[in-house]
Design a protein around this motif. Structure first.
Motif, PDB file in Angstrom:
ATOM      1  N   UNK A 155       0.846  -1.197   0.000  1.00 11.58           N
ATOM      2  CA  UNK A 155       0.000   0.000   0.000  1.00 11.58           C
ATOM      3  C   UNK A 155       0.885   1.253   0.000  1.00 11.58           C
ATOM      4  N   UNK A 156       0.232   2.412  -0.196  1.00 13.21           N
ATOM      5  CA  UNK A 156       0.956   3.692  -0.121  1.00 13.21           C
ATOM      6  C   UNK A 156       1.632   3.839   1.231  1.00 13.21           C
ATOM      7  N   UNK A 157       0.925   3.436   2.277  1.00 16.70           N
ATOM      8  CA  UNK A 157       1.488   3.589   3.617  1.00 16.70           C
ATOM      9  C   UNK A 157       2.707   2.671   3.793  1.00 16.70           C
ATOM     10  N   UNK A 158       2.590   1.421   3.311  1.00 24.50           N
ATOM     11  CA  UNK A 158       3.749   0.512   3.345  1.00 24.50           C
ATOM     12  C   UNK A 158       4.937   1.158   2.634  1.00 24.50           C
ATOM     13  N   UNK A 159       4.629   1.790   1.493  1.00 26.19           N
ATOM     14  CA  UNK A 159       5.698   2.384   0.676  1.00 26.19           C
ATOM     15  C   UNK A 159       6.434   3.471   1.447  1.00 26.19           C
ATOM     16  N   UNK A 160       5.677   4.265   2.224  1.00 21.04           N
ATOM     17  CA  UNK A 160       6.299   5.360   2.982  1.00 21.04           C
ATOM     18  C   UNK A 160       7.264   4.838   4.042  1.00 21.04           C
ATOM     19  N   UNK A 161       7.050   3.598   4.499  1.00 20.90           N
ATOM     20  CA  UNK A 161       7.886   3.039   5.571  1.00 20.90           C
ATOM     21  C   UNK A 161       8.833   1.941   5.086  1.00 20.90           C
ATOM     22  N   UNK A 162       8.829   1.697   3.790  1.00 18.35           N
ATOM     23  CA  UNK A 162       9.585   0.568   3.252  1.00 18.35           C
ATOM     24  C   UNK A 162      11.096   0.833   3.347  1.00 18.35           C
ATOM     25  N   UNK A 163      11.885  -0.194   3.772  1.00 22.77           N
ATOM     26  CA  UNK A 163      13.332   0.025   3.901  1.00 22.77           C
ATOM     27  C   UNK A 163      14.014   0.383   2.571  1.00 22.77           C
ATOM     28  N   UNK A 164      13.411  -0.010   1.453  1.00 22.33           N
ATOM     29  CA  UNK A 164      14.054   0.297   0.166  1.00 22.33           C
ATOM     30  C   UNK A 164      13.318   1.410  -0.571  1.00 22.33           C
ATOM     31  N   UNK A 165      12.660   2.278   0.174  1.00 22.76           N
ATOM     32  CA  UNK A 165      11.862   3.335  -0.465  1.00 22.76           C
ATOM     33  C   UNK A 165      12.721   4.336  -1.242  1.00 22.76           C
ATOM     34  N   UNK A 166      14.034   4.351  -0.952  1.00 22.58           N
ATOM     35  CA  UNK A 166      14.890   5.320  -1.662  1.00 22.58           C
ATOM     36  C   UNK A 166      15.425   4.817  -3.003  1.00 22.58           C
ATOM     37  N   UNK A 167      15.075   3.583  -3.352  1.00 24.16           N
ATOM     38  CA  UNK A 167      15.613   3.044  -4.610  1.00 24.16           C
ATOM     39  C   UNK A 167      14.816   3.602  -5.795  1.00 24.16           C
ATOM     40  N   UNK A 168      15.499   4.367  -6.614  1.00 21.36           N
ATOM     41  CA  UNK A 168      14.859   5.032  -7.757  1.00 21.36           C
ATOM     42  C   UNK A 168      15.196   4.277  -9.026  1.00 21.36           C
ATOM     43  N   UNK A 169      14.192   4.072  -9.867  1.00 19.15           N
ATOM     44  CA  UNK A 169      14.416   3.263 -11.066  1.00 19.15           C
ATOM     45  C   UNK A 169      14.732   4.111 -12.308  1.00 19.15           C
ATOM     46  N   UNK A 170      14.480   5.406 -12.230  1.00 22.85           N
ATOM     47  CA  UNK A 170      14.865   6.292 -13.337  1.00 22.85           C
ATOM     48  C   UNK A 170      15.287   7.632 -12.760  1.00 22.85           C
ATOM     49  N   UNK A 171      16.346   8.203 -13.301  1.00 19.23           N
ATOM     50  CA  UNK A 171      16.762   9.538 -12.854  1.00 19.23           C
ATOM     51  C   UNK A 171      17.565  10.210 -13.956  1.00 19.23           C
ATOM     52  N   UNK A 172      17.697  11.503 -13.861  1.00 20.17           N
ATOM     53  CA  UNK A 172      18.475  12.268 -14.847  1.00 20.17           C
ATOM     54  C   UNK A 172      19.954  12.200 -14.514  1.00 20.17           C
ATOM     55  N   UNK A 173      20.782  11.975 -15.527  1.00 22.17           N
ATOM     56  CA  UNK A 173      22.220  12.150 -15.379  1.00 22.17           C
ATOM     57  C   UNK A 173      23.019  10.896 -15.100  1.00 22.17           C
ATOM     58  N   UNK A 174      22.345   9.810 -14.745  1.00 26.76           N
ATOM     59  CA  UNK A 174      23.070   8.596 -14.363  1.00 26.76           C
ATOM     60  C   UNK A 174      23.507   7.814 -15.602  1.00 26.76           C
TER      61      UNK A 174
END
Ligand code: CA
Length: 250
Positions: A155-174
């Protein structure tokens, strides 16, 4: 067209540096304003040393430079190209210094031109629109937890507390190539609409229902300050950046 705009970016309570950047570009020259419109950007940088701050700053500056100097009269296409240009600039810069290897940034931009909003987006910063008291997230998070929410795993709430919530799958410059989203573009604006751009420092601590209540009950300036203060008051775990754009008159 008359807008009320407010923007704030704070370091938060935990981080040493603010790696978020934002831009609010509203040309003073009436002809340029009429032809090119207003552009707003939020970028949330990542990467060791000073990389994150450099990447997000470079994204905002490159997008502005490309967009306002282009002769292409297709505005949304120019905006999209501006993100690709920023991607190249950040990637090229990252190759010049070992300390900057792998730096990147999210980027959520909205162009407001002739009564329309055009969005362009990469990463897990967000754009929302509030219309008639209903808040809608316009962008899709390009993140591991965002994909898990969309597939129904969490859920959205799970996502806010998920240990891997900082893993981004797309970003500029990488990488030297990037795919951008252009969600709900063009979006035809109406009087009273409120657009919010923000970094995940806000949305990881303040759920949509609360964001909606704040945007619905106060003007741009107060709403912007309240949102930042609320996230900061809950620990401010990350940098917090908020841009609020309210359509006063079409
Ligand atoms: Ca962040």
């Amino acid at each position: 067209m008359k807008l009320a705009v407010a923007a704030l970016s704070v370091v938060g309570q935990v981080r040493q540096n603010n790696e978020d950047s934002y831009g609010r570009f509203e040309p003073e020259n009436p002809q340029e304003l009429r032809e090119k419109g207003r552009l707003f950007v939020v970028a949330d940088g990542m990467g060791g040393h000073r990389g994150g701050a450099i990447a997000s700053d470079l994204a905002v500056r490159s997008i502005r430079q490309f967009y306002y100097s282009s002769n292409d009269t297709d505005r949304p296409r120019t905006l999209k190209k501006a993100l690709l240009y920023a991607n190249d600039k950040i990637y090229e810069h990252s190759l010049t210094d070992d300390n900057l290897t792998g730096m990147g940034t999210t980027c959520t931009a909205v162009l407001i031109h002739e009564g329309n909003a055009y969005f362009a987006h990469v990463g897990d910063s967000r754009a929302y629109i509030l219309r008639g008291g209903i808040l809608e997230q316009v962008t899709r998070d390009h993140s591991l937890v965002g994909e898990m929410v969309r597939s129904g795993m969490i859920t959205d709430e799970d996502a806010r507390n998920h240990p891997r919530r900082n893993v981004i799958t797309r970003s500029l410059g990488v990488n030297n190539e990037i795919t951008t989203d252009t969600p709900r573009s063009p979006f035809s604006l109406a009087r009273g609409d409120v657009i919010l751009l923000c970094s995940d420092g806000l949305t990881s601590l303040v759920p949509d229902e609360e964001i909606s209540a704040v945007l619905a009950s106060s003007g741009a300036g107060k709403a912007c300050q309240t949102l930042v203060d609320t996230a900061n008051g809950r620990g401010g775990k990350d940098n917090i950046t908020v841009v609020v754009i309210e359509v006063i008159e079409l």
